[in-house]
Enzyme design. Structure first.
Site, PDB file in Angstrom:
ATOM      1  CG  ASP A  24      49.980  38.998  46.992  1.00 59.90           C
ATOM      2  OD1 ASP A  24      48.838  39.038  47.497  1.00 59.90           O
ATOM      3  OD2 ASP A  24      50.401  38.034  46.321  1.00 59.90           O
ATOM      4  CE  LYS A  67      49.922  34.967  47.881  1.00 61.71           C
ATOM      5  NZ  LYS A  67      50.584  34.999  46.576  1.00 61.71           N
TER       6      LYS A  67
END
Ligand code: ADP
Ligand code: ASP
Ligand code: MG
Length: 809
Positions: free
Chosen positions: A671, A675
């Site tokens: 994750d 980003k």
């Protein structure tokens, strides 16, 4: 003396006619009254004529319908059976229809006679009712006074003869003098009509010829509006317009007043007021010679629904002036009214906009005129392009103003309305554009919102995803709705709402207080159906919001952006797909005037991407990024102190809703990787997911688990590993943070121990932080810090993106 015209709706029912009597009663002036047929009757007469001409026997039952409707009205108002005169009109009407039916032919001459029935019946009933009410009224037959040529259906007035006759009869006028509108006659007593909507014209002729002090047009709206109120709900009333402006507005479809009707009043300088029969206290719209120079740029927006474009094109036209002469002559001889003309500067083509009902005749006339040139391939065969509409901006103040057409085309383009032709009247009082008929409603509304500043702007949302974040978003919308409307003139509606199972659409907006039960009763969800319904609604300022984590939904963005609908999403899949796909989405939104906004992909509601975009757009350059991007990981390392087991801290984070549904996504670092990919891309650099170097803090064994449970078991077994990490850092007075970086053109993610001097040291709870080192922020980075996870803050980030779209034009 005053001339008052009452339209079809003003005499459309018993109550309406009683209202007209009240208005007439309260006037102290001598009056000339002109009335239309009972509302809707002329349309029925047209229909009856067509039925009879096509040999349909049931035309007779429609005649019966018209008869019964008027008998009823007569009886209700006069409380008696209709008299002989009434039945004489009906019989003549029946006879002529029968003739049409037998011959299977409706000549323009018999058509006009049939159409005259409406006004003849309405004025007969009104005059008898008025007399009963004690009004001193005389009924005149306009056919004895308004004299025209024999161009049936649209006859031209012989003003000399008409003036002579009217002046004569006016000498013996009563207090109230009633004339049927719309109808006239030739010098040899053939009944003619002045064109649909022509009662306004009849009244204006009377006003002009008789030098009336004032001319009032009574209808069913308070006056001229800034747009057709049936299509633009937020249209507002105009207090005052000039003759020219009224003429332009009505020419382009503001049918409250019929264009030629202004002419006789204009020539004599008689002021006109448009008034509402059902709201007589309202002052109405005043039309005079002067225009208000200090008022808005645009006075109104009007439109004509059914337009066709006919184009003359071909190579041999260049520099041959006779072609355009012949083109317009042929149209004029076929009695075709040209509404709009455009000619390309290369002179390769001339295009005219005409009423769709004239398109067949126009094509025929032009193909005949240019038969020889078409055969020699000098000119292309002429065809009509149908299903188009015209939209026109009108206002005298546009004259000296640049940029109006730019704004018009920009606004239309952003909403996916493509323009087929443009024309600016030489008066510069109007700019008109031809667009697809399907886009008319959207175009009218979006232009109205753009040009009339005080008007509330409607934003139409289409949302998929009603999980925690989706729910929070709708909740925030409910809370903010009134505030946004009042202070920002934004009216935000959810038109389509769906989740993986169900969906529901309402073009006027789903009532937000009951959205859950409404969706429960909705239809089955399918993404194709969802898109189709969204496209068919064809609404302005549409925004698609994906609040899912679904790959399928993310795959829909390119086609949505292509329809000029903007996309807002917290779903990271699209922005972190292949670099080529990412560029494609960006390019798509540039090309189609839509936007792709995903602020919540990084640090939830924190304004990270918008700040980054402002920096880049204003010419700054990003050299280095350092960031803590996972609320979950911050929470884990803040909570963990070697006492409670690391696995239990993970479970707690999940329970609090911080982690992704599968906590491995957070723990593995994928994750965070996504980003930082987005931050690098948005800084203007090429980057793919695989380019990011990931140094996992998890021991090898934990990286290979086949379920969440299995993962927990493995983490538990490795408790010593986590304890070591913690204690090593703690001994040096440092804290552990998973840091994402972009440095020297290279992206990485890994666990670091930071000391108390570092800006990351004091990161609390589940906060995120991003540092941008740029040309402008060299030594001291630009810092953005705050809550970076949670349904509420994510929803508010989505909200910010929506407002960003809503407030740009
Ligand atoms: P009447 O029967 O009185 O002649 P019409 O139906 O011909 O009335 O015209 C009035 C209607 O014109 C209004 O009810 C309104 O719906 C429509 N209309 C179209 N454009 C405008 C506009 N710009 N301002 C006001 N009304 C408009
Ligand atoms: N009754 C005619 C029509 O409907 C004329 C008018 O109402 O102005 O066109
Ligand atoms: Mg009218």
């Amino acid at each position: 003396m005053k001339v008052l015209k009452f339209g079809g709706t003003s005499v459309g029912s018993e109550e309406a006619i009683r209202q007209v009597a009240r208005i007439v009663h309260s006037s102290i002036d001598q009056l000339v009254l002109v009335t239309s047929a009972v509302g809707g009757v002329t349309d029925q007469l047209v229909h009856i004529g067509e039925l009879a001409a096509s040999g349909r026997k049931d035309y007779a039952s429609f005649i019966e319908g018209v008869k019964v409707q008027h008998e009823q009205l007569y009886y209700n108002l006069i409380e008696n059976k209709p008299d002989e005169q009434f039945y004489k009109i009906i019989e003549e009407f029946e006879d002529i229809c029968k003739g049409v039916w037998l011959l299977r032919e409706l000549t323009p001459r018999s058509a006009d006679y049939i159409y005259s029935t409406g006004e003849r019946l309405s004025t007969l009933i009104i005059s008898e009712f008025f007399r009963n009410e004690g009004i001193d009224v005389t009924l005149y037959d306009s056919r004895d006074y308004i004299i025209t040529d024999d161009h049936f259906g649209h006859a031209h007035v012989d003003f000399k003869e008409t003036t002579k006759r009217l002046k004569e009869v006016s000498k013996t006028f009563s207090k109230v003098n009633l004339f049927p509108g719309f109808i006239a006659s030739t010098a040899d007593n053939q009944t003619t009509t002045l064109g649909r909507g022509g009662s306004d014209y009849s009244a204006a002729i009377l006003a002009g010829v008789l030098d009336a002090d004032h001319f009032e047009v009574w209808t069913d709206v308070d006056g001229l509006m800034t747009a057709d109120p049936r299509m633009v709900k937020r249209a507002h009333f105009i207090e005052h317009v000039s003759y020219e402006e009224a003429l332009e507005l009505s020419h382009f479809g503001a049918k409250v007043i019929y264009p030629p009707s202004i002419q006789p009043a204009l020539e004599k300088g008689i002021s006109i007021t448009i008034k509402n029969t059902f709201n007589p206290e309202h002052p109405g719209t005043l039309i005079t010679k002067e225009w208000d120079q200090d008022k808005e740029l645009i006075r109104g927006i009007s439109s004509i629904k059914d337009i066709s474009l006919v184009t003359l094109s071909g190579n041999s036209m260049v520099g041959v002036p006779k072609f355009s002469y012949r083109f317009f002559r042929a149209l004029s001889e076929a009695h075709i009214n040209v509404i709009l003309i455009t000619q390309s500067s290369s002179e390769h083509s001339i295009t005219v906009g005409i009423d769709t009902k004239d398109s067949k005749a126009a094509v025929k006339a032009l193909n005949a005129e240019f038969e020889e040139q078409i055969e020699n391939h000098k000119i292309d065969p002429i065809q009509a392009e149908n299903n188009l509409s015209i939209i026109a901006l009108v206002g005298s103040n546009m004259k000296n103003q640049v940029g109006v057409s730019g704004q018009m085309f920009n606004v239309l383009g952003k909403n996916g309305v493509s323009i087929k032709a443009i024309a600016q009247g030489s008066s510069e009082r109007n700019i008109s554009a031809v667009i697809a008929k399907d886009d008319l409603n959207k175009a009218l509304n979006v232009l109205h919102e753009s040009f009339f500043l005080s008007v509330t702007k409607r934003i139409n949302l289409f949302i998929i995803g009603t999980g925690n974040v989706g729910k929070a978003f709708i909740q925030q919308l409910v809370q903010q709705f009134t505030y946004l409307k009042k202070h920002h003139q934004l009216n935000i509606k959810i038109i389509g709402l769906g989740n993986s199972r169900l969906m529901h659409f309402e073009n006027d907006g789903i009532p937000l207080s009951k959205w859950e039960s409404i969706l429960q009763a909705g239809e089955k969800y399918s993404s194709e159906q969802f898109l189709e319904k969204m496209y068919n609604a064809n609404l302005r300022n549409s925004i698609f919001i994906d609040i899912t984590a679904s790959e399928d939904v993310a795959g829909l963005y390119p086609q949505i952006l292509k329809k000029s609908i903007s996309v807002v999403t917290p779903n990271k899949i699209a922005a972190t797909g292949s670099y080529a796909d990412y560029l494609n989405l960006k390019g798509m939104s540039r090309r189609y005037g839509s936007r792709f906004l995903f602020e919540t992909n990084v640090c939830a509601g924190l304004p990270v991407l918008s700040t980054l975009s402002d920096l880049v757009r204003s010419g700054d350059q990003i050299h280095q990024i350092e960031a803590v991007l996972s609320g979950t990981l911050v929470f884990l390392f803040n909570e963990y102190n070697g006492k409670t087991k690391f696995v239990d801290v993970i479970k707690k984070a999940k329970q609090l809703g911080y982690t992704e549904p599968d906590p491995r996504l957070d723990l593995f670092g994928s994750d965070v990787k996504r980003k930082i990919v987005i931050l690098i891309r948005e800084s203007g650099y090429k980057c793919d997911y695989e380019d990011i170097q990931l140094n996992s803090f998890l021991p090898e064994s934990c990286l290979e688990s086949n379920s969440v449970e299995d993962f927990y078991t493995k983490v538990e077994k490795e408790e010593a590993h986590f304890k070591n990490l913690y204690e090593a850092a703690n001994k040096e007075g440092k804290r552990l943070k998973v840091v994402a970086k972009y440095k020297n053109g290279h992206g990485s993610v890994g666990l670091e121990a930071v000391d108390s001097a570092h800006p990351f040291y004091n990161l609390e709870g589940k906060d995120n932080i991003v540092l941008f080192y740029t040309n402008r922020y060299k030594e001291q980075p630009m810092v953005i810090k705050g809550a970076g996870a949670g349904a509420e803050v994510t929803a508010s980030g989505i909200f910010a993106d929506v407002l960003r779209l809503a407030q740009t034009d």
